[in-house]
Design a protein around this motif. Structure first.
Motif, PDB file in Angstrom:
ATOM      1  N   HIS A  23       7.228   5.617  -8.047  1.00 54.61           N
ATOM      2  CA  HIS A  23       8.601   5.846  -8.541  1.00 54.61           C
ATOM      3  C   HIS A  23       9.402   4.538  -8.618  1.00 54.61           C
ATOM      4  CE1 HIS A  23       9.893   5.635  -4.323  1.00 54.61           C
ATOM      5  NE2 HIS A  23       9.114   6.667  -4.008  1.00 54.61           N
ATOM      6  N   THR A  73       7.905  12.733  -2.389  1.00 52.88           N
ATOM      7  CA  THR A  73       7.972  14.157  -1.999  1.00 52.88           C
ATOM      8  C   THR A  73       9.093  14.858  -2.767  1.00 52.88           C
ATOM      9  OG1 THR A  73       7.292  13.539   0.218  1.00 52.88           O
ATOM     10  CG2 THR A  73       8.239  15.719  -0.028  1.00 52.88           C
ATOM     11  N   GLY A  88       0.833  -1.209   0.000  1.00 52.00           N
ATOM     12  CA  GLY A  88       0.000   0.000   0.000  1.00 52.00           C
ATOM     13  C   GLY A  88       0.859   1.247   0.000  1.00 52.00           C
ATOM     14  N   GLY A  89       0.304   2.325  -0.501  1.00 48.52           N
ATOM     15  CA  GLY A  89       1.032   3.594  -0.489  1.00 48.52           C
ATOM     16  C   GLY A  89       0.207   4.672  -1.144  1.00 48.52           C
ATOM     17  N   ILE A  91      11.518  -2.366  -5.029  1.00 44.06           N
ATOM     18  CA  ILE A  91      11.320  -3.227  -3.861  1.00 44.06           C
ATOM     19  C   ILE A  91      10.176  -4.226  -4.085  1.00 44.06           C
ATOM     20  CG2 ILE A  91      12.343  -1.622  -2.188  1.00 44.06           C
ATOM     21  CD1 ILE A  91       9.453  -1.501  -1.030  1.00 44.06           C
ATOM     22  N   MET A 151      14.933   7.348  -2.507  1.00 47.74           N
ATOM     23  CA  MET A 151      14.126   8.353  -3.221  1.00 47.74           C
ATOM     24  C   MET A 151      12.732   8.361  -2.622  1.00 47.74           C
ATOM     25  SD  MET A 151      13.493   6.473  -6.891  1.00 47.74           S
ATOM     26  CE  MET A 151      15.199   6.405  -7.369  1.00 47.74           C
ATOM     27  N   SER A 152      12.079   9.498  -2.739  1.00 46.32           N
ATOM     28  CA  SER A 152      10.716   9.592  -2.203  1.00 46.32           C
ATOM     29  C   SER A 152       9.860  10.395  -3.168  1.00 46.32           C
ATOM     30  CB  SER A 152      10.730  10.285  -0.841  1.00 46.32           C
ATOM     31  OG  SER A 152      11.000  11.654  -1.022  1.00 46.32           O
ATOM     32  N   ARG A 183       8.243  15.131  -6.457  1.00 49.29           N
ATOM     33  CA  ARG A 183       7.280  16.219  -6.752  1.00 49.29           C
ATOM     34  C   ARG A 183       8.009  17.566  -6.791  1.00 49.29           C
ATOM     35  NH1 ARG A 183       4.136  13.359  -3.035  1.00 49.29           N
ATOM     36  NH2 ARG A 183       4.444  14.887  -1.383  1.00 49.29           N
ATOM     37  N   LEU A 200      17.289   2.263  -2.361  1.00 51.64           N
ATOM     38  CA  LEU A 200      17.249   3.227  -3.465  1.00 51.64           C
ATOM     39  C   LEU A 200      16.630   4.489  -2.846  1.00 51.64           C
ATOM     40  CD1 LEU A 200      18.014   2.988  -6.424  1.00 51.64           C
ATOM     41  CD2 LEU A 200      15.669   2.360  -6.941  1.00 51.64           C
ATOM     42  N   SER A 225      14.525  -1.742   3.239  1.00 49.49           N
ATOM     43  CA  SER A 225      15.383  -0.666   3.716  1.00 49.49           C
ATOM     44  C   SER A 225      15.286   0.510   2.739  1.00 49.49           C
ATOM     45  CB  SER A 225      16.792  -1.241   3.781  1.00 49.49           C
ATOM     46  OG  SER A 225      17.700  -0.226   3.903  1.00 49.49           O
ATOM     47  N   ARG A 226      15.202   1.743   3.264  1.00 52.64           N
ATOM     48  CA  ARG A 226      15.119   2.917   2.376  1.00 52.64           C
ATOM     49  C   ARG A 226      16.428   3.678   2.309  1.00 52.64           C
ATOM     50  NH1 ARG A 226       9.398   6.099   2.224  1.00 52.64           N
ATOM     51  NH2 ARG A 226      10.517   7.165   0.571  1.00 52.64           N
ATOM     52  N   LEU A 256       4.102  -5.425   2.642  1.00 53.14           N
ATOM     53  CA  LEU A 256       5.400  -4.815   2.304  1.00 53.14           C
ATOM     54  C   LEU A 256       5.408  -3.346   2.720  1.00 53.14           C
ATOM     55  CD1 LEU A 256       8.156  -4.877   0.840  1.00 53.14           C
ATOM     56  CD2 LEU A 256       6.924  -4.521  -1.323  1.00 53.14           C
ATOM     57  N   THR A 292      11.190   1.405   5.543  1.00 56.12           N
ATOM     58  CA  THR A 292      11.720   1.711   6.877  1.00 56.12           C
ATOM     59  C   THR A 292      10.844   2.675   7.666  1.00 56.12           C
ATOM     60  OG1 THR A 292      13.848   1.674   5.784  1.00 56.12           O
ATOM     61  CG2 THR A 292      13.814   2.502   8.029  1.00 56.12           C
ATOM     62  N   LYS A 320       0.112  10.050   7.302  1.00 60.78           N
ATOM     63  CA  LYS A 320       0.900  11.260   7.077  1.00 60.78           C
ATOM     64  C   LYS A 320       0.082  12.264   6.296  1.00 60.78           C
ATOM     65  CE  LYS A 320       3.024   9.031   3.078  1.00 60.78           C
ATOM     66  NZ  LYS A 320       4.258   8.505   2.532  1.00 60.78           N
TER      67      LYS A 320
HETATM   68  P1  ATP Z   1       5.991  10.588   0.056  1.00 60.96           P
HETATM   69  O1  ATP Z   1       7.352  11.123  -0.189  1.00 60.96           O
HETATM   70  O2  ATP Z   1       4.890  11.306  -0.688  1.00 60.96           O
HETATM   71  O3  ATP Z   1       5.715  10.421   1.539  1.00 60.96           O
HETATM   72  P2  ATP Z   1       6.903   7.859  -0.505  1.00 60.96           P
HETATM   73  O4  ATP Z   1       7.966   7.966  -1.513  1.00 60.96           O
HETATM   74  O5  ATP Z   1       7.281   7.562   0.916  1.00 60.96           O
HETATM   75  O6  ATP Z   1       5.932   9.110  -0.582  1.00 60.96           O
HETATM   76  P3  ATP Z   1       4.576   6.133  -0.451  1.00 60.96           P
HETATM   77  O7  ATP Z   1       3.652   5.933  -1.599  1.00 60.96           O
HETATM   78  O8  ATP Z   1       4.065   6.834   0.697  1.00 60.96           O
HETATM   79  O9  ATP Z   1       5.919   6.772  -1.062  1.00 60.96           O
HETATM   80  O10 ATP Z   1       5.201   4.745   0.002  1.00 60.96           O
HETATM   81  C1  ATP Z   1       4.563   3.507  -0.017  1.00 60.96           C
HETATM   82  C2  ATP Z   1       5.437   2.495   0.684  1.00 60.96           C
HETATM   83  O11 ATP Z   1       6.678   2.388  -0.001  1.00 60.96           O
HETATM   84  C3  ATP Z   1       5.803   2.856   2.125  1.00 60.96           C
HETATM   85  O12 ATP Z   1       5.790   1.669   2.885  1.00 60.96           O
HETATM   86  C4  ATP Z   1       7.206   3.403   1.998  1.00 60.96           C
HETATM   87  O13 ATP Z   1       7.931   3.201   3.190  1.00 60.96           O
HETATM   88  C5  ATP Z   1       7.761   2.576   0.860  1.00 60.96           C
HETATM   89  N1  ATP Z   1       8.803   3.247   0.076  1.00 60.96           N
HETATM   90  C6  ATP Z   1       8.694   4.433  -0.544  1.00 60.96           C
HETATM   91  N2  ATP Z   1       9.837   4.754  -1.190  1.00 60.96           N
HETATM   92  C7  ATP Z   1      10.695   3.752  -0.965  1.00 60.96           C
HETATM   93  C8  ATP Z   1      12.064   3.478  -1.346  1.00 60.96           C
HETATM   94  N3  ATP Z   1      12.750   4.348  -2.068  1.00 60.96           N
HETATM   95  N4  ATP Z   1      12.623   2.333  -0.940  1.00 60.96           N
HETATM   96  C9  ATP Z   1      11.915   1.473  -0.151  1.00 60.96           C
HETATM   97  N5  ATP Z   1      10.648   1.664   0.244  1.00 60.96           N
HETATM   98  C10 ATP Z   1      10.023   2.772  -0.153  1.00 60.96           C
END
Ligand code: ATP
Length: 396
Positions: free
Chosen positions: A15, A168, A8-9, A21, A165-166, A171, A163, A132-133, A104, A107, A45
């Protein structure tokens, strides 16, 4: 036993970190499928600027297009409201009692897992699979794993190379540069074409494009008409023209969306103002619209929010902006009813007269049809000295 990984997310946008993962986790436990579950409203959040549900779904579908055993589910988006994993897992385990489920998470989510709604119940329905992020987060993860184990929540830490990256950060990059290599090319094409994440959220030309796929052609024309009329009236009466345009474009943003999930959002928000929405489904979109601006569009200006919320019912003590949006909705250029000319003239000459004229007409019609009149409209009538005919079916 067949195995499913639930992932879920917000996926705002999805991305390469997400996808990597998924693939890694699937291979690690030899799962039969990974179910990507975009959330309606993320409970853990503040989402920031949230692309429309259908766009986030479409980007997820494009992202998994060439990846085997990855599927996208509409379940949480269809349910609406805050997306609690415990509800989703309950539904999945009832539907597929023989399936083994993994959940799944990255971190950040693992370290705050005990803040999730009914986390122990989640632990009974699924084992956690933790990605792991960032480099160096292993020790912390192991400590958390031990603590959760004591509470009966099983987890497995993946050995993935992080990897970092987020969404946020992506964007921000999209807003500043118009592009990002952290999303797949087909996702980039899609969001560029839709203009998602690329603009100041309050830019008017962008907002006009934003609402277009969310509504019918008729509603779209009407929204542009209300924007124009509201801006005109704001100019004339000395209100903020930008706010009037913004509220005008967005006043019906939820009107053509499915009512069930909208109602769910309203009920969760607790802002109901004594309305029985089941008896008055025509009021759902204005309340839901006010919430949508805050949850999806980072628009928090209380004047704009209230102008959208009360554009159908009116209320006592309306601000100038609220009055303008309420009246602009009835006098935009696309409106064609009998005395629309009288109303347009009143809007130019006498706002109070226009309110009295409209309220009289509205409560008269509702009463004639035996429809309930909501408390806010009653209060507005009282303030403007408009009498409510007694044949009315009763307050709601
Ligand atoms: P935001 O930056 O908007 O908070 P995010 O990149 O954390 O978004 P989500 O869609 O909120 O992405 O994440 C969904 C799931 O994926 C969460 O469990 C998050 O921990 C995990 N996740 C996100 N990015 C990564 C990454 N680069 N590596 C491993 N897990 C990730």
């Amino acid at each position: 036993m067949s195995q499913t990984i639930l992932y879920g997310g917000t996926f705002n946008p999805i991305h390469k970190g997400h996808l990597e993962i998924c693939v890694y986790a699937r291979e690690a436990v030899d799962a039969d499928r990974v179910l990507l579950m975009p959330a309606a409203l993320p409970p853990h959040k503040f989402a920031g600027w949230l692309a429309p549900d259908q766009d986030r779904l479409a980007m997820c579908r494009l992202a998994v297009r060439d990846l085997e055993l990855l599927q996208v589910s509409e379940y949480e988006i269809g349910r609406g409201g805050h997306s609690y994993t415990v509800d989703t897992l309950r539904e999945l385990t009832v539907r597929e009692p023989e399936e083994r489920f993994w959940l799944l998470i990255g971190t950040d989510m693992f370290l705050t897992f005990t803040q999730w709604k009914d986390w122990q119940k989640i632990g009974r329905m699924a084992s956690l699979l933790v990605a792991s992020r960032e480099e160096g987060d292993r020790e912390q993860l192991r400590a958390c794993q031990k603590a959760l184990e004591k509470e009966g929540v099983a987890s497995r830490l993946l050995e993935n190379a992080p990897l970092p990256m987020s969404s946020t950060e992506i964007r921000r990059e999209l807003r500043e540069t118009g592009t990002s290599n952290k999303v797949l090319p087909q996702v980039l094409d899609y969001l560029q074409e839709r203009g998602l994440y690329l603009h100041d959220p309050e830019e008017l030309p962008y907002l006009r494009e934003y609402i277009r796929p969310l509504m019918t052609d008729y509603r779209y024309r009407h929204s542009l008409g209300v924007e124009k009329q509201a801006a005109c009236m704001a100019e004339q009466y000395g209100a903020d023209v930008h706010k009037a345009s913004l509220a005008g474009i967005l006043h019906d943003v939820c009107k053509d969306m499915p009512k069930g999930p909208l109602l769910q959002n309203i009920l969760e928000s607790g802002i109901i103002n004594g309305i029985d929405f089941a008896a008055c489904p025509q009021l759902i979109h204005s309340y839901a619209g006010a919430l949508y601006l805050q949850s999806h569009m980072e628009i928090h200006d209380p004047e704009v929010i209230d102008a959208v919320r009360y554009h159908t019912t009116a209320r006592a003590g309306m601000s100038l902006l609220e009055t303008i949006i309420y009246l602009a909705d009835l006098t935009s250029e696309d409106r064609e009813y009998g005395d629309v000319g009288v109303m347009r003239r009143l809007c130019q000459e006498d706002l109070r007269g226009a309110m009295i004229h409209t309220l009289t007409h509205t409560v008269g019609e509702l009463s004639k049809r035996g429809k309930p009149i909501c408390p806010d409209t009653r209060e507005a009538c009282k303030e403007y000295g408009v009498e409510i005919p007694t044949v009315n079916g009763g307050a709601i």
